[in-house]
Design an enzyme around this catalytic site. Structure first.
Site, PDB file in Angstrom:
ATOM      1  N   LYS A 157      82.095  49.619  -1.524  1.00 30.05           N
ATOM      2  CA  LYS A 157      81.704  48.767  -0.395  1.00 30.05           C
ATOM      3  C   LYS A 157      80.440  49.277   0.273  1.00 30.05           C
ATOM      4  O   LYS A 157      79.497  48.516   0.505  1.00 30.05           O
ATOM      5  CB  LYS A 157      82.840  48.714   0.620  1.00 30.05           C
ATOM      6  CG  LYS A 157      82.420  48.213   1.988  1.00 30.05           C
ATOM      7  CD  LYS A 157      83.492  48.507   3.024  1.00 30.05           C
ATOM      8  CE  LYS A 157      82.990  48.389   4.431  1.00 30.05           C
ATOM      9  NZ  LYS A 157      82.677  49.623   5.112  1.00 30.05           N
ATOM     10  N   ASN A 158      80.415  50.550   0.600  1.00 33.62           N
ATOM     11  CA  ASN A 158      79.288  51.040   1.402  1.00 33.62           C
ATOM     12  C   ASN A 158      77.993  51.164   0.594  1.00 33.62           C
ATOM     13  O   ASN A 158      76.917  51.289   1.186  1.00 33.62           O
ATOM     14  CB  ASN A 158      79.662  52.335   2.130  1.00 33.62           C
ATOM     15  CG  ASN A 158      80.606  52.044   3.294  1.00 33.62           C
ATOM     16  OD1 ASN A 158      80.734  50.889   3.728  1.00 33.62           O
ATOM     17  ND2 ASN A 158      81.279  53.073   3.782  1.00 33.62           N
ATOM     18  N   CYS A 192      83.322  47.680  12.376  1.00 31.46           N
ATOM     19  CA  CYS A 192      84.586  48.261  12.804  1.00 31.46           C
ATOM     20  C   CYS A 192      84.430  48.975  14.131  1.00 31.46           C
ATOM     21  O   CYS A 192      83.507  49.756  14.325  1.00 31.46           O
ATOM     22  CB  CYS A 192      85.093  49.247  11.762  1.00 31.46           C
ATOM     23  SG  CYS A 192      85.914  48.423  10.405  1.00 31.46           S
ATOM     24  N   ARG A 217      78.511  53.692  18.540  1.00 31.21           N
ATOM     25  CA  ARG A 217      77.906  53.858  17.221  1.00 31.21           C
ATOM     26  C   ARG A 217      76.403  53.629  17.360  1.00 31.21           C
ATOM     27  O   ARG A 217      75.903  52.544  17.088  1.00 31.21           O
ATOM     28  CB  ARG A 217      78.557  52.899  16.212  1.00 31.21           C
ATOM     29  CG  ARG A 217      80.028  53.191  16.003  1.00 31.21           C
ATOM     30  CD  ARG A 217      80.664  52.309  14.946  1.00 31.21           C
ATOM     31  NE  ARG A 217      80.168  52.562  13.606  1.00 31.21           N
ATOM     32  CZ  ARG A 217      80.591  51.920  12.533  1.00 31.21           C
ATOM     33  NH1 ARG A 217      81.520  50.994  12.635  1.00 31.21           N
ATOM     34  NH2 ARG A 217      80.084  52.195  11.344  1.00 31.21           N
ATOM     35  N   ASP A 221      86.022  58.569   6.358  1.00 32.32           N
ATOM     36  CA  ASP A 221      86.633  57.290   5.989  1.00 32.32           C
ATOM     37  C   ASP A 221      87.987  57.461   5.283  1.00 32.32           C
ATOM     38  O   ASP A 221      88.632  56.475   4.927  1.00 32.32           O
ATOM     39  CB  ASP A 221      85.676  56.463   5.116  1.00 32.32           C
ATOM     40  CG  ASP A 221      84.444  56.019   5.908  1.00 32.32           C
ATOM     41  OD1 ASP A 221      84.475  56.107   7.147  1.00 32.32           O
ATOM     42  OD2 ASP A 221      83.452  55.601   5.275  1.00 32.32           O
ATOM     43  N   ARG A 259      88.050  43.451   4.764  1.00 28.35           N
ATOM     44  CA  ARG A 259      86.598  43.703   4.786  1.00 28.35           C
ATOM     45  C   ARG A 259      86.208  44.666   3.678  1.00 28.35           C
ATOM     46  O   ARG A 259      85.066  44.659   3.228  1.00 28.35           O
ATOM     47  CB  ARG A 259      86.202  44.400   6.096  1.00 28.35           C
ATOM     48  CG  ARG A 259      86.377  43.597   7.335  1.00 28.35           C
ATOM     49  CD  ARG A 259      85.953  44.447   8.492  1.00 28.35           C
ATOM     50  NE  ARG A 259      84.514  44.424   8.520  1.00 28.35           N
ATOM     51  CZ  ARG A 259      83.795  44.211   9.613  1.00 28.35           C
ATOM     52  NH1 ARG A 259      84.392  44.040  10.757  1.00 28.35           N
ATOM     53  NH2 ARG A 259      82.505  44.181   9.561  1.00 28.35           N
TER      54      ARG A 259
HETATM   55  C1  EPZ Z   1      78.540  54.779   7.489  1.00 26.59           C
HETATM   56  O1  EPZ Z   1      78.398  54.379   8.852  1.00 26.59           O
HETATM   57  C2  EPZ Z   1      79.703  53.990   6.954  1.00 26.59           C
HETATM   58  N1  EPZ Z   1      79.421  52.573   7.090  1.00 26.59           N
HETATM   59  C3  EPZ Z   1      80.982  54.353   7.699  1.00 26.59           C
HETATM   60  O2  EPZ Z   1      82.010  53.726   6.970  1.00 26.59           O
HETATM   61  C4  EPZ Z   1      81.202  55.868   7.664  1.00 26.59           C
HETATM   62  O3  EPZ Z   1      82.278  56.191   8.504  1.00 26.59           O
HETATM   63  C5  EPZ Z   1      79.972  56.625   8.113  1.00 26.59           C
HETATM   64  O4  EPZ Z   1      78.805  56.172   7.375  1.00 26.59           O
HETATM   65  C6  EPZ Z   1      80.081  58.133   7.924  1.00 26.59           C
HETATM   66  O5  EPZ Z   1      80.321  58.437   6.582  1.00 26.59           O
HETATM   67  C7  EPZ Z   1      78.647  51.952   6.211  1.00 26.59           C
HETATM   68  O6  EPZ Z   1      78.170  52.536   5.242  1.00 26.59           O
HETATM   69  C8  EPZ Z   1      78.404  50.502   6.431  1.00 26.59           C
HETATM   70  P1  EPZ Z   1      76.444  57.457  10.296  1.00 26.59           P
HETATM   71  P2  EPZ Z   1      77.076  54.768   9.631  1.00 26.59           P
HETATM   72  O7  EPZ Z   1      75.132  56.919  10.711  1.00 26.59           O
HETATM   73  O8  EPZ Z   1      75.959  54.814   8.687  1.00 26.59           O
HETATM   74  C9  EPZ Z   1      75.885  59.456  14.612  1.00 26.59           C
HETATM   75  C10 EPZ Z   1      84.072  52.608   6.702  1.00 26.59           C
HETATM   76  O9  EPZ Z   1      85.246  52.717   7.112  1.00 26.59           O
HETATM   77  N2  EPZ Z   1      74.635  58.683  14.656  1.00 26.59           N
HETATM   78  O10 EPZ Z   1      76.504  58.366   9.116  1.00 26.59           O
HETATM   79  O11 EPZ Z   1      76.982  53.870  10.789  1.00 26.59           O
HETATM   80  C11 EPZ Z   1      77.103  58.549  14.695  1.00 26.59           C
HETATM   81  O12 EPZ Z   1      77.430  58.238  16.033  1.00 26.59           O
HETATM   82  C12 EPZ Z   1      82.960  52.942   7.620  1.00 26.59           C
HETATM   83  O13 EPZ Z   1      83.752  52.211   5.567  1.00 26.59           O
HETATM   84  C13 EPZ Z   1      73.754  58.865  15.696  1.00 26.59           C
HETATM   85  O14 EPZ Z   1      73.993  59.657  16.619  1.00 26.59           O
HETATM   86  O15 EPZ Z   1      77.451  56.242  10.097  1.00 26.59           O
HETATM   87  C14 EPZ Z   1      78.138  59.390  13.988  1.00 26.59           C
HETATM   88  O16 EPZ Z   1      78.698  60.303  14.898  1.00 26.59           O
HETATM   89  C15 EPZ Z   1      83.100  52.669   9.001  1.00 26.59           C
HETATM   90  N3  EPZ Z   1      72.590  58.134  15.709  1.00 26.59           N
HETATM   91  C16 EPZ Z   1      77.339  60.155  12.931  1.00 26.59           C
HETATM   92  O17 EPZ Z   1      75.980  60.090  13.346  1.00 26.59           O
HETATM   93  C17 EPZ Z   1      72.285  57.266  14.712  1.00 26.59           C
HETATM   94  O18 EPZ Z   1      71.210  56.650  14.776  1.00 26.59           O
HETATM   95  C18 EPZ Z   1      77.417  59.592  11.516  1.00 26.59           C
HETATM   96  O19 EPZ Z   1      77.112  58.194  11.538  1.00 26.59           O
HETATM   97  C19 EPZ Z   1      73.167  57.092  13.653  1.00 26.59           C
HETATM   98  C20 EPZ Z   1      74.353  57.809  13.642  1.00 26.59           C
END
Ligand code: EPZ
Length: 432
Positions: A22-23, A117, A123, A308, A400
């Site tokens: 998915k991702n 989600c 986020r 995840d 989803r």
């Molecule tokens: C991706 O989300 C995945 N979603 C999430 O999968 C997954 O939990 C996550 O990566 C971590 O592996 C998709 O790929 C669509 P991040 P993403 O940016 O990219 C902080 C699922 O269940 N952060 O790696 O949005 C953030 O708050 C899901 O399939 C910032 O501070 O996650 C978090 O604490 C839901 N500023 C950490 O980094 C930013 O600009 C990691 O977030 C971006 C992120």
């Protein structure tokens, strides 16, 4: 409204085919928008987030042809707009990838603030914005849209250091930089398998990206991406979810069409818990016959234990002998599902980022609610292992990200079915 009805307590036996990731899919579909030609994408999972992503592209002028249930051809030669449909794009988190792809190819993008989600907490996308800005874009929020544009018409390569390891920011900046002028170096990158997959996709269309899967990615911008064929990798988290399910219920299943290396972080923990895992070329045989043992888990960016999988593994640990500690270190808060497990008799106390899981002898079926995708997967696992009947609502979240979850579990011998309920919650039509 759809609900799942589960009669728990049956061990799982049989084989399960894992779908495309998915991702990876939700990033590769927006990336297809950068291709000036036809790209054929194989191993696309049939899940609602993918359907939504394809619909958003279509509204921008992409021509999409379904070749078979898991293969599509996307032709983005005639994109007529750089502003995405508000209602569609605010429904999925991954719509933020359209900022990187539209900005990279056309020098401008307007995308609704992303949804997705809601597992509690914020986020942010500040790191995405930091990257686009470094590449020469202006980014503003107007009327619910994120508007990014560059006055010179094309982005310019730059050095970007991410302050947090972010999957989304790494992929989004990679897309934008793929067609920027000159060299971009992104440091402190995320290393998840889907990041490598996106880089491989873009490279197969003519991009020049090196280092994906390490913490430094170098992107030499190209003028044009042209068509080709690409197959998406298998879904690490879907595979991990079925492994967790058999760990919870007992039994033996063959998890097929996977990359075992991607599963190491999950496999290692399941082995500590007393689950037997036998690795073959593209399958894993997973068996649990004895008691589940306690362990500690801390979520980390890849190759650490994936956030995840945190809800699903906590559901399993709720049935292990002894006390386990689960620490969520990627997201600020991701424990909303714990109250649902408690309704089933789980003994879990959450203190900030740590859950203290005191294993119980068994769970008992109950009406429970999925609040997000992986929370929903945890509910399904708990319900499969519990004594008696559970009724799971909020299953639109599960759908989803999990293709044919009902059919796949039924093929493993689970007693689970999908029912349509009317407003008064009376069961009206059986559909699964
Ligand atoms: C991706 O989300 C995945 N979603 C999430 O999968 C997954 O939990 C996550 O990566 C971590 O592996 C998709 O790929 C669509 P991040 P993403 O940016 O990219 C902080 C699922 O269940 N952060 O790696 O949005 C953030 O708050 C899901 O399939 C910032 O501070 O996650 C978090 O604490 C839901 N500023 C950490 O980094 C930013 O600009 C990691 O977030 C971006 C992120």
């Amino acid at each position: 409204m759809t609900k799942y009805i589960v009669q728990g307590g049956k061990p799982l036996f049989g084989e399960v085919d894992i779908s495309g990731a998915k991702n990876a899919a939700v990033a590769i579909i927006p990336a297809a928008l950068m291709v000036d030609g036809v790209c054929r994408i194989e191993n696309i999972p049939q899940i609602s987030d993918v359907t939504m992503s394809l619909r958003i592209l279509e509204r921008l002028g992409a021509v999409i042809r379904s070749i078979n249930p898991h293969t599509v051809e996307i032709d983005c030669t005639r994109i007529h707009s750089t502003r995405t449909d508000y209602e569609l794009s605010r429904k999925i988190r991954a719509s933020y990838y359209l900022i990187g792809s539209l900005l990279g190819r056309f020098g401008q993008a307007e995308v609704a603030m992303p949804g997705g989600c809601n597992f509690g907490g914020v986020r942010p996308i500040d790191q995405h914005v930091k990257g686009f800005t470094a590449l020469g874009a202006k980014v503003v929020v107007e009327g619910g849209f994120i508007r990014a544009f560059t006055e010179r018409g094309r982005l310019k390569g730059a050095n970007i250091y991410l302050d947090v390891v972010s999957v989304g920011a790494t992929m989004n900046i990679m897309m934008a930089a793929a067609m920027a002028e000159g060299l971009t170096v992104i440091e402190n990158c995320a290393k998840e398998p889907h990041i490598v997959d996106l880089a491989n996709f873009l490279n197969s269309m003519g991009a020049n990206i090196r280092g994906a899967g390490t913490d430094t990615i170098k992107i030499q911008g190209v003028d044009r991406l042209t068509g080709g064929t690409y197959a998406i990798i298998p879904d690490q988290i879907e595979a991990g979810t079925y492994m967790a399910a058999v760990a919870a219920t007992g039994g033996q299943i063959l998890v097929k069409n996977i990359i075992p290396k991607h599963m190491d972080c999950i496999t290692a923990k399941l082995i500590e818990m007393g689950v037997e895992v036998e690795e073959h070329e593209d399958t894993l045989l997973v068996r649990r016959t004895g008691d589940l043992q306690r362990t500690n888990i801390k979520t980390l960016p890849y190759p650490g234990f994936p956030t995840d999988m945190q809800p699903q593994i906590t559901a399993v640990l709720s049935l292990a002998k002894g006390t386990s500690l689960v620490t969520e270190s990627v997201w600020n808060s991701r424990y909303r599902y714990v109250d649902e497990l408690k309704r089933m008799g789980a003994n879990i106390q959450v203190d900030d980022k740590t859950a203290v899981v005191e294993g119980v002898d068994h769970l008992t079926g109950a009406p429970i609610q999925a609040y997000d995708l992986r929370a929903g997967a945890a509910c399904v696992i708990a319900a499969l292992a519990a004594h008696g009947e559970s009724e799971i609502s909020g299953v639109q979240y599960i759908e989803r990200g999990y293709e044919d979850i009902i059919l796949k579990l039924q093929a493993l011998g689970a007693n689970i079915r999908s029912v349509e309920v009317d407003e008064e919650d009376a069961v009206s039509v059986r559909i699964g």
